[in-house]
Structure formats: structure tokens, C-alpha cells
Design a protein around this motif. Structure first.
Motif, short mmCIF file in Angstrom:
data_model
loop_
_atom_site.label_atom_id
_atom_site.label_comp_id
_atom_site.label_asym_id
_atom_site.label_seq_id
_atom_site.Cartn_x
_atom_site.Cartn_y
_atom_site.Cartn_z
N HIS A 25 1.14 11.13 2.65
CA HIS A 25 0.79 11.88 3.85
C HIS A 25 1.24 13.34 3.78
N THR B 282 0.57 5.45 0.74
CA THR B 282 -0.23 6.56 1.25
C THR B 282 0.61 7.83 1.19
N PRO C 232 -2.96 11.77 -6.16
CA PRO C 232 -3.46 11.19 -4.92
C PRO C 232 -3.99 12.22 -3.94
N LYS D 242 0.83 -1.20 0.00
CA LYS D 242 0.00 0.00 0.00
C LYS D 242 0.87 1.25 0.00
N HIS E 197 5.77 10.09 2.46
CA HIS E 197 5.05 9.02 1.79
C HIS E 197 5.28 7.70 2.52
N LYS F 163 -4.57 13.35 -0.01
CA LYS F 163 -3.79 13.21 1.21
C LYS F 163 -4.40 12.17 2.14
N ASP F 164 -3.54 11.31 2.68
CA ASP F 164 -3.90 10.31 3.69
C ASP F 164 -4.80 9.20 3.15
N VAL F 165 -4.93 9.09 1.85
CA VAL F 165 -5.71 8.00 1.25
C VAL F 165 -4.76 6.89 0.81
N ALA F 166 -5.04 5.65 1.23
CA ALA F 166 -4.18 4.52 0.91
C ALA F 166 -4.53 3.95 -0.46
N TYR F 167 -3.51 3.68 -1.29
CA TYR F 167 -3.68 3.09 -2.61
C TYR F 167 -3.02 1.72 -2.61
#
Length: 465
Positions: A6, A4, A457, A2, A17, A459-463
Motif C-alpha cells: 500500500h 498488498t 508490485p 495475501k 505493507h 500499489k494496492d494490488v493483492a498478491y
């Protein structure tokens, strides 16, 4: 696996990151957010537990990439911090300087009374010298292009990125649930033919690319060299107008490139010699580090050194050491060039020079780098007629100019070319960071037209990769 973002998500500063594997967490960069107040409240509230991070990988020393590492350590991070040797040396300088800035700001906010000389609870610095030293004990250095196992499942390689001495792109090979994956973080991408620094090297093909986008949609000025640009400005300001040229410049990287360029101008006789003051103790210390790692400067600088001597010294150049000497520069009434930090005008001796010269019609303030929103530099560049300096509102009578010939970031085409070294058949996604929203969108549009999959992306969203 994952990813994210940040920090530096749809903005330029605060790079941070998080790459997560099963039971292993890697933090790539841990920078201060310059687009918020540098306070304990906005920078110490990590969106994760620092104790859960296994290792930090630092792409380069600039404070928007390194500046929150001592906070991470203060709050429980106990792993290694991996970077190149010059990055470790330069980071220590910058972090110590950050402590001084925090202390100065905290001191200004305090009201002294019974507790004179002590910080009140509302004005504590983000970290202190002790926390910097604790962080520096965790640094482990790795050379360029030398694969390094950071765990049984992760291999790291640093690729030269230009931009700053020691700056690197971080390339990871990861074994994720029995499948090999690769991901690269560009860090900040430099530009070709930059004074002192080597050109960025291509990043090998990867599955995922996290790239900066600072100059997305924007091109650097072309047609004039660095020397031609500065000859034109110096001739007008210092020779024809007999005035004063003030150049705000970051002590680390930009100042060394500027000094080398001025050395070439004056040593070749392109202009009469004009007195040059470098008013930044940290710039002197950084220059010593550049000399220490002279094997990593570019061929032009090495050749100059072999033929004419130290590229960071010349007859009409003075490195200003003490604060007393700095104040004496204001009493130098001959035409001169003053190079001082900080580049965005947030703290440092540059504020003294601005205070005494912002209302001088014969002074030109020349910006040679990016100024984040909210900084004094940004306010001057947008044309504010009155600015607040050292507790006073001052009218702006000095001439304000800007040039990008010494911008250490690659422009739109450089960013596109960085991506084009990737194999379209294997590159699954590009994540854009470290740029304003408009720049990211412009770069995304161009890459999408070329057939790449691009994500801006949040912010703070996990991919999931």
C-alpha cells in the motif's frame, strides 16, 4: 495468505505493507508519504479500514516508516504496535516532531481574522500530540533474535538490519491453512562498517522476501573512509577558505554518526579544532536515547567510549538548545560547522541557516543523505539557481555538494548480498519496494540474471502467496 503493498510501491517513501491471513491482518510499517504534500487529504485516506488491522509491526523509527501510525490509531486501530526498544523511544521523538511540523504548516496556511489563533477547516494538522500519546500506549517492544508469538498461527522475529539504532528486518513464520510459510520484510538495510551502528545480520531462509531497493543499480563511493572524506571537505571550506560548512542531517541516526566521526577526526589531531554546532533539540534528545541503548552500538563506538569517553561529546562541540541560541549561531563569524535538521530541508532550524547563508559565497552546504523529489533539498541538488525559503525567493550563491559516505542504506551490492543469503530452492518470490522505478528495475534485472523470481508490485494490488 495475501500481500498488498500500500506504500513505497515504485517510490521511496510511505512504507506500508499488508499481510492478510484468514481472519488476521498484519500491517508492516505505516509511514508518511514524503513525495506528496503532508496533508490530511493525502495521508489519512487508508485503502483499508484501520479498525480491521489486528497488529502493526514497525521495522524502524524513520518517519517514512512510522509517521502515519497516529493517524491509524486516530481512525480506529486498536491493536498492538510491535518493534524493538530503541525503535519505540526514537519513534516517539519523531512523531512529536511531526506534530510540530504539521502545526507550523497549518498555521502558515491559515488566514487569521475573527477566529484568530484557531485552525480553519482546510488546514487541520494530520494528527496532534494526543494522538501520538494514544499510539505510544500501544507499543510493545521485542528484543532482537527472540521469536515472539503474535497469534496462534504467526511467529515474529526481529533481525538486526543496521541502518538506524533498533532497525530490524521482520521475519514471519505463518501457519496458513495447515501449511507453514515464511516471509521476511527487510525494512531498510544498512551497510557494513557504518559509524556507531552494527552491521546488518543475514536474514534466515524464507519462502518470500520483501526487500527495499533504494540503491538498486547504484554503488556507494569507494576508496575514501568517512573520516578522510570529511577531513578533505573541512580543510577546504573551514581552514583554507575560512568559510562555513552547513550539513543538513536527520536528528536521529545520521547526526550521531556524523558527530562520532568528527570526534574521531578532532581527537586524533587530523585537523585543527573547528567549532561545531549541532542545532537541533531533537538531536540532543536522540543522543540521550543512543546512550540509553549503548549496548546496541557497534564495537568501535564502545571501544572509543571505554578509552576516551562519550563518543558524542568533544571540546569544540556545542549542542544548541534554545531558538535564541540558534539565532546567535548566525552571528558566529569564525569558520564553523553547523549540523542541523531536517535532512531534506523540509522544516526545522536548518531553514534559518539556509535563509541567512544561501547567498554566502563562502558557505558550502553538504548533503549527506537522500532527498525525496519535491523537497527543498532535492531542488538544491538538481541545481536550481533560485529557491523559495521562508516566503522569499533567494538566489543560490553557496556551494552545493553531496557525499554518500554517510548514507545509511546499503548499495546495489549490499542488496544483492542480502538476497544471496537466501536459499534459491525455497525462495519463491522477491518483492521490491522502497525505491524509484529505475532502481527497482536495475535490481530486478540483476537478481533475475542470478536466477531469482522477482516482482515489482503495483500499489494496492493483492498478491496471493
Amino acid at each position: 495468505m495475501k500481500l498488498t503493498i500500500h506504500g513505497a510501491a515504485q517510490q521511496v517513501t510511505g512504507s506500508m505493507h499488508l499481510l492478510e491471513l484468514d481472519n488476521y491482518k498484519i500491517l508492516i510499517d505505516c509511514g508518511l508519504d514524503y513525495e506528496k504534500d503532508h496533508s490530511i487529504h493525502t495521508n489519512e485516506n487508508f485503502p483499508f479500514d484501520p479498525r480491521d488491522i489486528d497488529v502493526v509491526v514497525l521495522t524502524h523509527a524513520h518517519i517514512d516508516h512510522s509517521g502515519n501510525i497516529p493517524t491509524l490509531v486516530r481512525l480506529g486501530f486498536a491493536g498492538q504496535i510491535l518493534c524493538t526498544p530503541p525503535t519505540a523511544d526514537l519513534t516517539e521523538l519523531l512523531l512529536m516532531d511531526s506534530v510540530n511540523i504539521f502545526l507550523n504548516k497549518a498555521g502558515k496556511k491559515n488566514k487569521y481574522g475573527k477566529n484568530k489563533g484557531k485552525f480553519n477547516s482546510g488546514a487541520q494538522p494530520l494528527y496532534l500530540q494526543k494522538h501520538v500519546m494514544d499510539a505510544m500506549e500501544r507499543f510493545v517492544t521485542i528484543g532482537f533474535n527472540k521469536p515472539f508469538k503474535i497469534s496462534g498461527d504467526v511467529e515474529l522475529t526481529f533481525i538486526p538490519a543496521g541502518h538506524l539504532l533498533g532497525a530490524a528486518s521482520a521475519v514471519f513464520k505463518v501457519m496458513d491453512k495447515g501449511e507453514e510459510k515464511s516471509i521476511a520484510f527487510t525494512g531498510d538495510i544498512g551497510r557494513k562498517n557504518y559509524p556507531v551502528l552494527n552491521d546488518p545480520e543475514p536474514i534466515p531462509p524464507v519462502d518470500f522476501l520483501v526487500t527495499e531497493s533504494t540503491y538498486g543499480g547504484r554503488m556507494h563511493t569507494h576508496g575514501k573512509t568517512v573520516e578522510e572524506t570529511f577531513v578533505e571537505v573541512i580543510e577546504k571550506v573551514c581552514i583554507k577558505e575560512q568559510g562555513r560548512l552547513i550539513i543538513p542531517a536527520f536528528s536521529i541516526g545520521r547526526t550521531q554518526s556524523l558527530v562520532f566521526s568528527l570526534n574521531k577526526i578532532f581527537s586524533s589531531g587530523l585537523l585543527p579544532k573547528v567549532k561545531v554546532f549541532v542545532d537541533s533539540p531533537m538531536a540532543g534528545m536522540a543522543t540521550t536515547i543512543f546512550r540509553k541503548h549503548h549496548n546496541l552500538v557497534n564495537d568501535e563506538a564502545k571501544e572509543f567510549y571505554n578509552k576516551q569517553g562519550d563518543e558524542f561529546e568533544f571540546d569544540n562541540l556545542t549542542y544548541v538548545e534554545t531558538l535564541k541560541d540558534s539565532r546567535q549561531v548566525s552571528n558566529y563569524y569564525e569558520p564553523c560547522i553547523i549540523i542541523s535538521s531536517a535532512g531534506m530541508l523540509e522544516g526545522g532550524r536548518i531553514q534559518d541557516h539556509l535563509f541567512y547563508n544561501i547567498q554566502n559565497y563562502y558557505c558550502t552546504i553538504l548533503f549527506i543523505g537522500y532527498c525525496a523529489k519535491g523537497t527543498l533539498g532535492h531542488r538544491l541538488l538538481r541545481g536550481d539557481s533560485i529557491v523559495h525559503i521562508k516566503d522569499r525567493d533567494l538566489a543560490v550563491y553557496a556551494t552545493i555538494k553531496q557525499t554518500d559516505v554517510l548514507s545509511a542504506h546499503g548499495d546495489h551490492n549490499d542488496l544483492i548480498n542480502t538476497v544471496k543469503h537466501q536459499d534459491k530452492s525455497t525462495l519463491k518470490n522477491i518483492f521490491l519496494v522502497h525505491g524509484e522505478t529505475g532502481s527497482m528495475q536495475a535490481l530486478s534485472d540483476a537478481l533475475t540474471v542470478d536466477g531469482y523470481k522477482v516482482t515489482i508490485p503495483e500499489k494496492d494490488v493483492a498478491y496471493v502467496l
